[in-house]
Enzyme design. Structure first.
Site, short mmCIF file in Angstrom:
data_model
loop_
_atom_site.label_atom_id
_atom_site.label_comp_id
_atom_site.label_asym_id
_atom_site.label_seq_id
_atom_site.Cartn_x
_atom_site.Cartn_y
_atom_site.Cartn_z
N SER A 15 0.83 -1.21 0.00
CA SER A 15 0.00 0.00 0.00
C SER A 15 0.87 1.27 0.00
CB SER A 15 -0.97 0.01 1.19
OG SER A 15 -0.30 0.21 2.40
N ASN A 16 2.02 1.23 0.64
CA ASN A 16 2.93 2.40 0.56
C ASN A 16 3.47 2.54 -0.86
OD1 ASN A 16 3.46 3.95 3.18
ND2 ASN A 16 3.42 1.80 3.86
N ARG A 67 23.23 -13.69 3.79
CA ARG A 67 22.58 -12.38 3.68
C ARG A 67 23.30 -11.45 2.72
NH1 ARG A 67 18.38 -11.75 7.16
NH2 ARG A 67 18.51 -13.06 8.99
N MET A 92 10.64 -7.08 4.39
CA MET A 92 10.73 -7.82 5.65
C MET A 92 12.02 -8.63 5.81
SD MET A 92 8.06 -6.80 7.10
CE MET A 92 7.80 -7.86 8.52
N ARG A 93 13.06 -8.24 5.11
CA ARG A 93 14.34 -8.95 5.21
C ARG A 93 15.32 -8.08 5.98
NH1 ARG A 93 15.35 -14.01 5.14
NH2 ARG A 93 17.52 -14.11 4.56
N ILE A 94 16.07 -8.68 6.88
CA ILE A 94 17.11 -7.92 7.58
C ILE A 94 18.38 -7.97 6.73
CG2 ILE A 94 18.57 -7.89 9.65
CD1 ILE A 94 16.12 -8.86 11.20
N HIS A 111 8.23 3.20 9.27
CA HIS A 111 7.97 2.29 10.38
C HIS A 111 6.72 2.77 11.11
CE1 HIS A 111 9.13 -0.44 13.66
NE2 HIS A 111 8.72 0.51 14.48
N ASP A 147 15.65 -0.39 12.87
CA ASP A 147 14.72 0.68 13.28
C ASP A 147 15.40 1.77 14.11
OD1 ASP A 147 12.71 -0.82 12.04
OD2 ASP A 147 12.19 -1.86 13.89
N GLN A 175 -1.52 7.85 7.49
CA GLN A 175 -0.46 8.86 7.61
C GLN A 175 0.81 8.44 6.88
OE1 GLN A 175 -1.22 11.85 8.74
NE2 GLN A 175 -3.23 10.90 8.86
C1 GRF Z 1 3.70 -0.62 6.88
O1 GRF Z 1 2.96 -0.59 8.07
C2 GRF Z 1 5.07 -0.06 7.11
O2 GRF Z 1 5.10 0.93 8.09
C3 GRF Z 1 5.84 -1.27 7.59
O3 GRF Z 1 5.34 -2.33 6.85
C4 GRF Z 1 3.99 -2.04 6.44
C5 GRF Z 1 3.98 -2.17 4.95
O4 GRF Z 1 2.69 -2.06 4.43
N1 GRF Z 1 7.26 -1.07 7.44
P1 GRF Z 1 2.47 -1.98 2.86
O5 GRF Z 1 3.09 -3.23 2.25
O6 GRF Z 1 3.14 -0.75 2.37
O7 GRF Z 1 0.99 -1.95 2.69
#
Ligand code: GRF
Length: 216
Positions: A15-16, A67, A92-94, A111, A147, A175
């Protein structure tokens, strides 16, 4: 002026990414998304990118022994598309320490908490458990410590009585979708200065970087 080339890294929903694509659709937006890289084949965000005509690549960590070799493969993709700013959007990967060093000061994340409060996973749950009255999201530079990189901008939302993890997440996410395109714009406009581990955004009043939600 040439637009800043942005590479977006995702693992899921996207979504971002969608918010960034929408912003970049405006003729006067100073950045363009030149590639989207996912480490997950089934990330719904890949479809969002493809529908917008943005090249997508899958780099699976399963295909890499460690990694750093995964990080190098992602980096090669970004370089191939001439990327000048790497935007993590639910990635979601470090990383190994190599990746943030390679992209130092040009690697950002969003975040869903007001850092430095609530790092790691399930941060909206952490915020509810802590009983905070205000939460929000943070756009920050990525450093090897999870983070913990320098904060660029934050947006705050109220935490309401009766909130669930879902309702608070949704309020924060709205937001995120406002803040992240704005932050990418600042990079593209050359407003972001980093010195001594702190970020200064030139030409933006200090208090304008803390955006309170107009609605709960
Ligand atoms: C969001 O809540 C962002 O803050 C976090 O992971 C989520 C990603 O959501 N890092 P999307 O894939 O952008 O919908």
């Amino acid at each position: 002026m040439a637009k800043l080339k942005v590479g977006v890294l995702i693992s899921g929903r996207g979504s971002n990414l969608a918010a960034l694509i929408e912003a970049a659709g405006a003729a006067d937006y100073p950045a363009e998304i030149t590639c989207v890289v996912s480490n997950k084949a089934d990330a719904p965000g890949l479809g969002i990118a493809a529908a917008a005509g943005i090249p997508t690549t899958l780099v699976s960590h399963r295909d890499h022994p460690d990694r750093e070799s995964f990080d190098r493969a992602v980096s090669t993709e970004l370089e191939r598309h001439g990327v000048g700013l790497v935007v993590l959007a639910g990635f979601m990967r470090i990383f190994s320490p190599w990746f943030p060093a390679r992209w130092a000061d040009r690697l950002i994340n969003i975040h869903p908490s007001l850092l430095p409060a609530f790092k790691g996973m399930h941060v909206q749950r952490q915020a509810l458990d802590a009983g905070v009255r205000v939460s929000g999201c943070t756009a920050h530079l990525v450093t090897p410590d999870l983070d913990s990189g320098p904060i660029i901008a934050q947006a705050a939302v109220p935490v309401l009585a009766g909130d669930t993890e879902e309702s608070l997440s949704a309020r924060i996410l709205r937001q995120e979708h406002r803040l992240y395109p704005l932050v990418v714009r600042w990079f593209a406009e050359g407003r972001v200065n980093i010195s001594g581990g702190k970020v200064m955004v030139q030409g933006i009043a200090c208090d304008a970087t803390l955006l309170f939600s107009p609605q709960p």
